[in-house]
Design a protein around this motif. Sequence first.
Motif, PDB file in Angstrom:
ATOM      1  N   HIS A 109       0.828  -1.197   0.000  1.00  0.00           N
ATOM      2  CA  HIS A 109       0.000   0.000   0.000  1.00  0.00           C
ATOM      3  C   HIS A 109       0.866   1.252   0.000  1.00  0.00           C
ATOM      4  CE1 HIS A 109      -3.197  -2.599   2.126  1.00  0.00           C
ATOM      5  NE2 HIS A 109      -3.329  -2.664   0.828  1.00  0.00           N
ATOM      6  N   LYS A 110       0.302   2.309  -0.537  1.00  0.00           N
ATOM      7  CA  LYS A 110       0.985   3.601  -0.505  1.00  0.00           C
ATOM      8  C   LYS A 110       0.982   4.128   0.921  1.00  0.00           C
ATOM      9  CE  LYS A 110      -1.774   4.799  -3.906  1.00  0.00           C
ATOM     10  NZ  LYS A 110      -2.589   5.609  -4.783  1.00  0.00           N
ATOM     11  N   LEU A 114       1.219   9.776   0.319  1.00  0.00           N
ATOM     12  CA  LEU A 114       1.101   9.579  -1.125  1.00  0.00           C
ATOM     13  C   LEU A 114      -0.307   9.151  -1.531  1.00  0.00           C
ATOM     14  CD1 LEU A 114       4.508   7.923  -2.061  1.00  0.00           C
ATOM     15  CD2 LEU A 114       3.793  10.302  -2.328  1.00  0.00           C
ATOM     16  N   ALA A 115      -1.042   8.503  -0.636  1.00  0.00           N
ATOM     17  CA  ALA A 115      -2.421   8.123  -0.941  1.00  0.00           C
ATOM     18  C   ALA A 115      -3.318   9.358  -0.990  1.00  0.00           C
ATOM     19  CB  ALA A 115      -2.934   7.134   0.098  1.00  0.00           C
ATOM     20  N   ASN A 121       2.631   9.820  -9.655  1.00  0.00           N
ATOM     21  CA  ASN A 121       3.288   8.552  -9.388  1.00  0.00           C
ATOM     22  C   ASN A 121       2.216   7.474  -9.226  1.00  0.00           C
ATOM     23  OD1 ASN A 121       4.592   6.310  -8.409  1.00  0.00           O
ATOM     24  ND2 ASN A 121       5.978   7.462  -7.123  1.00  0.00           N
ATOM     25  N   TYR A 122       1.983   6.729 -10.288  1.00  0.00           N
ATOM     26  CA  TYR A 122       0.942   5.719 -10.301  1.00  0.00           C
ATOM     27  C   TYR A 122       1.522   4.311 -10.379  1.00  0.00           C
ATOM     28  CZ  TYR A 122      -3.223   8.574 -10.331  1.00  0.00           C
ATOM     29  OH  TYR A 122      -4.246   9.403  -9.953  1.00  0.00           O
ATOM     30  N   LEU A 124       2.288   2.041  -8.039  1.00  0.00           N
ATOM     31  CA  LEU A 124       1.567   1.038  -7.258  1.00  0.00           C
ATOM     32  C   LEU A 124       0.162   0.808  -7.811  1.00  0.00           C
ATOM     33  CD1 LEU A 124       2.772   1.903  -3.637  1.00  0.00           C
ATOM     34  CD2 LEU A 124       3.497   0.008  -5.115  1.00  0.00           C
ATOM     35  N   ASN A 125      -0.447   1.842  -8.381  1.00  0.00           N
ATOM     36  CA  ASN A 125      -1.760   1.687  -9.017  1.00  0.00           C
ATOM     37  C   ASN A 125      -1.645   0.736 -10.211  1.00  0.00           C
ATOM     38  OD1 ASN A 125      -1.426   4.365  -7.722  1.00  0.00           O
ATOM     39  ND2 ASN A 125      -3.598   4.560  -8.146  1.00  0.00           N
ATOM     40  N   CYS A 153      -7.117   0.720  -7.408  1.00  0.00           N
ATOM     41  CA  CYS A 153      -5.996   1.424  -8.031  1.00  0.00           C
ATOM     42  C   CYS A 153      -6.390   2.805  -8.550  1.00  0.00           C
ATOM     43  CB  CYS A 153      -5.370   0.579  -9.130  1.00  0.00           C
ATOM     44  SG  CYS A 153      -6.383   0.362 -10.579  1.00  0.00           S
TER      45      CYS A 153
END
Length: 171
Positions: A109-110, A114-115, A121-122, A124-125, A153
């Motif tokens: 998880h972010k 950042l969430a 910055n995608y 992790l999505n 995401c």
Amino acid sequence: RRIYRLKPHLDRLCDSADAARIALPFADGSRTSNIAAFTDIIHQTCVASNQPTADVRYWLTAGTGNLGVTPEGCEAAFYVLVFGGLPSDPAWQTDGVREATVPVDLVPHKPRMLAELKSNNYMLNALTAMAARDRGGTFGIGVDADAYISESCVLNVVALGKDGILRTPPF
């Protein structure tokens, strides 16, 4: 011919700029004058696109300058893109989206900052969506170590109860 929730999105953009220490680029630098300028530019760009139905993307960047790690010496810039729309499966309108959960040990998880901070910055999505597709889903719903839903995401997650009430999780 309407822009969905523009004011809340622009408020989030300004909050994110403040958190990222990016100066607002227009007029006196105040939030109010910049939201007015952003709104006007977005509206003008939508009209110029001549598309009654479209997607709108916009970015605020520290801009060019020192090309270093910090925004020091940079001049902020605002960009708007209006395009014909993201592809979607028509079945989603009636049948919903086939989905898969993505555990935190597969894609982390972010961190909270950042969430909440709107950024470009995608990574992790993108990894969440790819992991979901590997599991037969579409976008992915992240779950923590205790199997609690964290986020999707790029989408909101809701639950439809047996009582027919649609519920959204708290932030």
